[in-house]
Design an enzyme around this catalytic site. Sequence first.
Site, short mmCIF file in Angstrom:
data_model
loop_
_atom_site.label_atom_id
_atom_site.label_comp_id
_atom_site.label_asym_id
_atom_site.label_seq_id
_atom_site.Cartn_x
_atom_site.Cartn_y
_atom_site.Cartn_z
N CYS A 1 36.30 5.44 39.73
CA CYS A 1 35.52 5.10 38.54
C CYS A 1 34.06 5.56 38.66
O CYS A 1 33.43 5.89 37.67
CB CYS A 1 35.57 3.59 38.30
SG CYS A 1 35.02 2.63 39.74
N GLU B 1 36.23 -4.51 34.59
CA GLU B 1 35.61 -3.44 35.38
C GLU B 1 36.33 -2.16 35.00
O GLU B 1 37.49 -1.95 35.38
CB GLU B 1 35.75 -3.73 36.88
CG GLU B 1 35.11 -5.04 37.34
CD GLU B 1 33.59 -4.99 37.34
OE1 GLU B 1 33.01 -3.90 37.18
OE2 GLU B 1 32.98 -6.06 37.47
N GLY C 1 40.48 -1.35 35.53
CA GLY C 1 41.32 -0.26 35.03
C GLY C 1 40.59 0.53 33.97
O GLY C 1 39.34 0.52 33.90
N SER C 2 41.35 1.18 33.11
CA SER C 2 40.75 2.08 32.12
C SER C 2 40.08 1.28 30.99
O SER C 2 40.45 0.13 30.72
CB SER C 2 41.84 2.97 31.52
OG SER C 2 42.80 2.16 30.87
N VAL D 1 37.38 12.26 33.49
CA VAL D 1 38.42 13.22 33.90
C VAL D 1 39.39 12.56 34.87
O VAL D 1 40.59 12.74 34.80
CB VAL D 1 37.79 14.47 34.55
CG1 VAL D 1 38.88 15.47 34.93
CG2 VAL D 1 36.79 15.12 33.61
N PHE D 2 38.90 11.80 35.83
CA PHE D 2 39.71 11.16 36.87
C PHE D 2 40.53 12.21 37.62
O PHE D 2 41.73 12.04 37.88
CB PHE D 2 40.60 10.06 36.28
CG PHE D 2 40.47 8.75 37.05
CD1 PHE D 2 39.23 8.16 37.23
CD2 PHE D 2 41.58 8.13 37.61
CE1 PHE D 2 39.10 6.98 37.95
CE2 PHE D 2 41.45 6.95 38.33
CZ PHE D 2 40.21 6.38 38.50
P1 NAD Z 1 45.07 1.55 33.56
O1 NAD Z 1 44.16 0.84 32.66
O2 NAD Z 1 46.10 2.43 32.97
O3 NAD Z 1 45.85 0.53 34.53
C1 NAD Z 1 45.17 -0.42 35.32
C2 NAD Z 1 46.04 -1.67 35.46
O4 NAD Z 1 46.19 -2.28 34.18
C3 NAD Z 1 47.47 -1.37 35.93
O5 NAD Z 1 47.89 -2.43 36.77
C4 NAD Z 1 48.26 -1.35 34.64
O6 NAD Z 1 49.63 -1.63 34.83
C5 NAD Z 1 47.56 -2.44 33.85
N1 NAD Z 1 47.63 -2.33 32.39
C6 NAD Z 1 47.68 -1.20 31.64
N2 NAD Z 1 47.69 -1.52 30.32
C7 NAD Z 1 47.60 -2.87 30.24
C8 NAD Z 1 47.54 -3.80 29.16
N3 NAD Z 1 47.59 -3.41 27.88
N4 NAD Z 1 47.45 -5.12 29.45
C9 NAD Z 1 47.39 -5.54 30.72
N5 NAD Z 1 47.46 -4.71 31.79
C10 NAD Z 1 47.56 -3.38 31.56
O7 NAD Z 1 44.13 2.36 34.55
P2 NAD Z 1 44.51 3.52 35.56
O8 NAD Z 1 44.56 4.81 34.83
O9 NAD Z 1 45.67 3.15 36.37
O10 NAD Z 1 43.23 3.46 36.50
C11 NAD Z 1 42.17 4.31 36.34
C12 NAD Z 1 41.08 3.71 35.48
O11 NAD Z 1 40.54 2.56 36.12
C13 NAD Z 1 39.92 4.66 35.29
O12 NAD Z 1 39.46 4.59 33.97
C14 NAD Z 1 38.88 4.13 36.26
O13 NAD Z 1 37.56 4.48 35.95
C15 NAD Z 1 39.12 2.65 36.18
N6 NAD Z 1 38.60 1.97 37.38
C16 NAD Z 1 37.49 1.18 37.24
C17 NAD Z 1 36.95 0.56 38.38
C18 NAD Z 1 35.72 -0.31 38.28
O14 NAD Z 1 35.47 -1.10 39.20
N7 NAD Z 1 34.93 -0.20 37.22
C19 NAD Z 1 37.55 0.75 39.62
C20 NAD Z 1 38.67 1.56 39.70
C21 NAD Z 1 39.21 2.17 38.57
#
Ligand code: NAD
Length: 494
Positions: free
Chosen positions: A283, A249, A227-228, A378-379
């Site tokens: 990502c 990741e 995630g982010s 930017v996403f």
């Molecule tokens: P996000 O971090 O908002 O959410 C991702 C997941 O984490 C969701 O299931 C969300 O509910 C959960 N989450 C959010 N806050 C949390 C917390 N405090 N504790 C535990 N879980 C939490 O990300 P997003 O905006 O949904 O996804 C996009 C981001 O993910 C972008 O930054 C992208 O680059 C990244 N991403 C990385 C990869 C990689 O392999 N490096 C792959 C895909 C996406």
Amino acid sequence: MPEAIWKERLFNGAWECGPLPAVAVMEPATGETLDRVGMADAASIADSCRRAGEAQPGWAALPYEARASVLRRAAQLAESHIDEIRDWIMRESGSTRTKAAFEAELAIKTLHESAALPSQSQGEVLPSTPGRFSLARRRPLGVIGVISPFNFPFYLAMRALAPALALGNSVVLKPDPRTAVCGGVVIARLFELAGLPRGALHVLPGGADAGAALVADPRVAMIQFTGSSAAGRKVGETAGRHLKKVSLELGGKNALIVLDDADLDVAVANAAWSAYLHQGQICMAAGRVLVQRGIYPAFLDKLIAKARSLTVGDPARGDVALGPMIDAVQRDHVVGVIAAAKAAGAKVETGGGYRDLFFEPTVLSGVAPSNPAFHEEVFGPVAIVLPFDDDEEAVRLANDTEYGLSAAVISRDLGRALKLGEQLCTGSLHINDQTVNDDVINPFGGSGASGNGASIGGVANWEAFTQWQWLTLKGEAPAYSLSGQLEHDKEETA
Ligand code: NAD
């Protein structure tokens, strides 16, 4: 049609109603409600972690062939339902047909690769003293929590949970609630029908609070989070406090570098693919396209023309190049980044507008390193194009970021491209390709704000999802004597 078994439910080994009101599964292209799924709270997460902990030793103790065959059956089921899976990915996450098919195939490949893990060697025989065997062997960690995002929901959940299960762990998956069907329900159904023992997999859609409860749960030995970077930092902090293994990741601001000997049309096609695939919500998307000054004007013109030629619309109802963004929050984030970029001197060469969740493929120029858009992920479907003079400047610009996920260099001079590429600080490097690449069998991970140095995929899965145990074996226990040395000393003094 009979009502779906998973409707308004969670999967905790069985399909049960959640504690919170079920949420709508939205189709971003139309705003229609496709169905409803159950939502987990902290108590349901705790309950699943307990059950997953109880189920894990039995699952790990099965013959390796039995574990492998569950993975193989899940792969076969996914293959025979690939059209249905692809349609869910398309409609629920706004993916184009091409992206949805690619994602489904990657996830199936992950299942096949994971099915091969249980039959591989699990360790090493170490040198030892006479009469003693000394072994280093890999053991499952226990319960693994997987937290996954909305953009490649089926694959990004599968790439963690399939190898984790194959290596004898149980898994509690918390998918993003916006893509809870293709990123969760489908996976639970595949493993349920494949005969995974009850309790070894739980799928609990939920928000950040449910994710945070999973990270803090004492029965969870490891968290695999995708995630982010902002959320990843919080996850890493909590995991550290609980002395828990964590794989992060995270985001990226990846550079695609085009050298002046590149074929212009090929380079433009690579830039458009890596900036606009899945509306830029990847990502590994090319967050900065660096083009050598001699070809910069012609490249920019061609990229603008390419962006204008791309069709944007509902992927389920026509062959389009770009679908909708996931939701209004993500769309408004992109609007905000473009506005801030313009305020800091950038020029919108084309695009910049939207209708509902359909965002125009956008090209920005004039984004200096002092511009926030140079640094912020930017996403969204925005190609940021910058000129550079020589290889040294390309390296400096590419490395001027807190992220370190992916980079790519395009040139007919392989030696020059490789020399330049070797100075880039990223987890993936692609020469004569673009930045969005994943083969399943490769270790995948990022440095800096893109991750915590951990990788998953391919050979990295053993390291990620197991823990070493040192095991020694003797024919009989030796008679240790604590006083032996003292007796000897006494004799010497006498
Ligand atoms: P996000 O971090 O908002 O959410 C991702 C997941 O984490 C969701 O299931 C969300 O509910 C959960 N989450 C959010 N806050 C949390 C917390 N405090 N504790 C535990 N879980 C939490 O990300 P997003 O905006 O949904 O996804 C996009 C981001 O993910 C972008 O930054 C992208 O680059 C990244 N991403 C990385 C990869 C990689 O392999 N490096 C792959 C895909 C996406």
